[in-house]
Design an enzyme around this catalytic site. Structure first.
Site, PDB file in Angstrom:
ATOM      1  N   VAL A 135       0.089   1.578 -17.309  1.00 33.42           N
ATOM      2  CA  VAL A 135       1.520   1.709 -17.556  1.00 33.42           C
ATOM      3  C   VAL A 135       1.875   1.051 -18.894  1.00 33.42           C
ATOM      4  CG1 VAL A 135       2.244   1.918 -15.163  1.00 33.42           C
ATOM      5  CG2 VAL A 135       1.915  -0.359 -16.126  1.00 33.42           C
ATOM      6  N   ARG A 146       0.167   1.543 -22.796  1.00 36.26           N
ATOM      7  CA  ARG A 146       0.158   2.558 -23.839  1.00 36.26           C
ATOM      8  C   ARG A 146      -1.100   3.396 -23.681  1.00 36.26           C
ATOM      9  NH1 ARG A 146       4.754   2.236 -24.318  1.00 36.26           N
ATOM     10  NH2 ARG A 146       6.038   1.785 -26.163  1.00 36.26           N
ATOM     11  N   ASP A 172       0.209   6.852 -16.379  1.00 39.67           N
ATOM     12  CA  ASP A 172       1.575   7.218 -16.740  1.00 39.67           C
ATOM     13  C   ASP A 172       1.729   7.425 -18.236  1.00 39.67           C
ATOM     14  OD1 ASP A 172       4.399   7.598 -15.952  1.00 39.67           O
ATOM     15  OD2 ASP A 172       4.733   5.792 -17.149  1.00 39.67           O
ATOM     16  N   GLU A 203       0.735  12.915 -25.861  1.00 44.34           N
ATOM     17  CA  GLU A 203       1.778  13.263 -24.905  1.00 44.34           C
ATOM     18  C   GLU A 203       2.635  14.391 -25.477  1.00 44.34           C
ATOM     19  OE1 GLU A 203       4.020   9.810 -23.718  1.00 44.34           O
ATOM     20  OE2 GLU A 203       2.258   8.806 -22.864  1.00 44.34           O
ATOM     21  N   HIS A 243       4.916   9.744 -18.240  1.00 46.63           N
ATOM     22  CA  HIS A 243       5.543   8.613 -18.946  1.00 46.63           C
ATOM     23  C   HIS A 243       6.919   8.300 -18.340  1.00 46.63           C
ATOM     24  CE1 HIS A 243       5.374   6.365 -23.041  1.00 46.63           C
ATOM     25  NE2 HIS A 243       6.041   5.660 -22.149  1.00 46.63           N
ATOM     26  N   SER A 264       7.227   5.809 -15.519  1.00 44.38           N
ATOM     27  CA  SER A 264       7.104   4.701 -14.572  1.00 44.38           C
ATOM     28  C   SER A 264       8.297   3.759 -14.608  1.00 44.38           C
ATOM     29  CB  SER A 264       5.818   3.914 -14.825  1.00 44.38           C
ATOM     30  OG  SER A 264       5.825   3.322 -16.109  1.00 44.38           O
TER      31      SER A 264
END
Length: 325
Positions: A231, A233, A257, A262, A281, A283
């Site tokens: 959670v 990077r 996450d 991305e 992404h 969380s």
């Protein structure tokens, strides 16, 4: 700041303006902009609010920041704006530390419970109308190490400990007797202790020292039945090494996450691995999080406008807000 003239505030927000900005608009000349217009918005601006915290536009527009004194980013991580021009300048950098602590801690506990209780398989079996009795794991007395001892890491540690888990931490400075972690390992030596834990939770900030810290050596040192939760990077992880460790069964699973690319590309094998939980992404993104982020900025703006000390000042050499961890 000082003087009677209204300050000029540039807000990098794309096509979605931040909510609850009316009080700020009464105190400053606000320029809302997307990435393409950022350079124009920065000319003669006194402050910059990076509401679009995933944008990479600031470095390219930095040449126009001829009067900037303060930059605030609407996230805890500051890597999108951590470039030499800002690092070497006199511009004060602040972040939104504190907004996402509890929600990310809840996400981590939820993922641990999902692994232990085999929820993903239960959902799949339900969709197939299959009744298959299984035994599940208990999380009481299982062990976790939280790598990153800032406020988010501490919130995670407190929640996992309340659920009955044994928790340690890892940060720059090893020590014993920490209020939230008990033992804090040196994160630079993770291969020496990572194999002691059932769950490895990554929440470290992205710096030159932490980039790629979870690689083949780290995964080789973990227990074969350990699970990895990221959670922090995406760039903390060497993705190919993680895929290999998961595919070989060298680690039991991962809840991810954040990713180095991305959105996660459709062709990534992580999408279809049975022992991987993927989330986009999110969380920390509880209902109302955007308002909370603006609230943190607004508080700091009032401080700055009144000439009072700012909160959440980032050490630009370290890349995060210093704390005891």
């Amino acid at each position: 700041m000082s003087g009677t003239e209204s300050p000029v505030l540039a807000v990098l927000c794309g096509d979605k303006h931040p909510p609850d900005m009316e009080p700020i608009e009464q105190m400053a000349a606000v320029r809302y902009t997307d990435a393409d217009g950022l350079a124009d918005a920065l000319r003669d601006a006194d402050a910059l609010f990076v509401y679009d915290f995933l944008s990479s536009a600031v470095p390219d527009a930095w040449h126009a920041a001829n009067r900037l004194r303060w930059l605030h980013i609407a996230s805890a991580g500051v890597d999108p704006v951590m470039f030499p021009g800002l690092r070497d300048s006199d511009v004060v950098l602040t972040n939104s530390r504190g907004v996402f602590d509890n929600s990310i801690a809840e996400y981590v506990l939820g993922q641990i419970l999902a692994f232990a209780k085999d929820f993903a398989r239960s959902v799949k079996l339900q969709s197939e109308r299959t009744w298959l009795h299984r035994e599940s794991e208990r999380i009481q007395d299982r062990s976790a190490v939280v790598i990153g001892t800032g406020p988010i890491g501490r919130a995670i540690a407190r929640l996992l400990r309340a659920a009955g888990m044994s928790v340690a931490g890892a940060g720059r400075t090893p020590r014993e007797g920490d209020a939230d972690f008990g033992t804090v390992h040196a994160s630079g030596n993770l291969g020496e202790w990572i194999g002691e834990y059932d769950y490895v939770v990554a929440v470290a900030p992205l710096t030159e020292q932490t980039k790629g810290m979870f690689d083949t050596r780290a995964f080789d040192a973990m227990k074969d039945d350990a699970r990895f939760i990221n959670v922090g990077r995406g760039e903390l992880v060497v993705t190919g090494d993680l895929v290999a460790a998961l595919g070989s069964g060298h680690i039991a699973g991962a809840a991810l996450d954040v990713f180095d690319i991305e959105p996660l590309p459709a062709e990534s094998p992580l999408w279809t691995m049975d022992n991987v939980h993927v989330s986009p992404h999110m969380s920390g993104d509880f209902v109302g999080w955007r308002n909370a982020l603006v609230g943190v900025f607004a508080d700091n703006f009032r401080r700055w406008h009144a000439g009072r000390p700012l909160v959440n000042i980032v050490d630009k050499q370290l890349g995060y807000v210093p704390s005891s961890g």
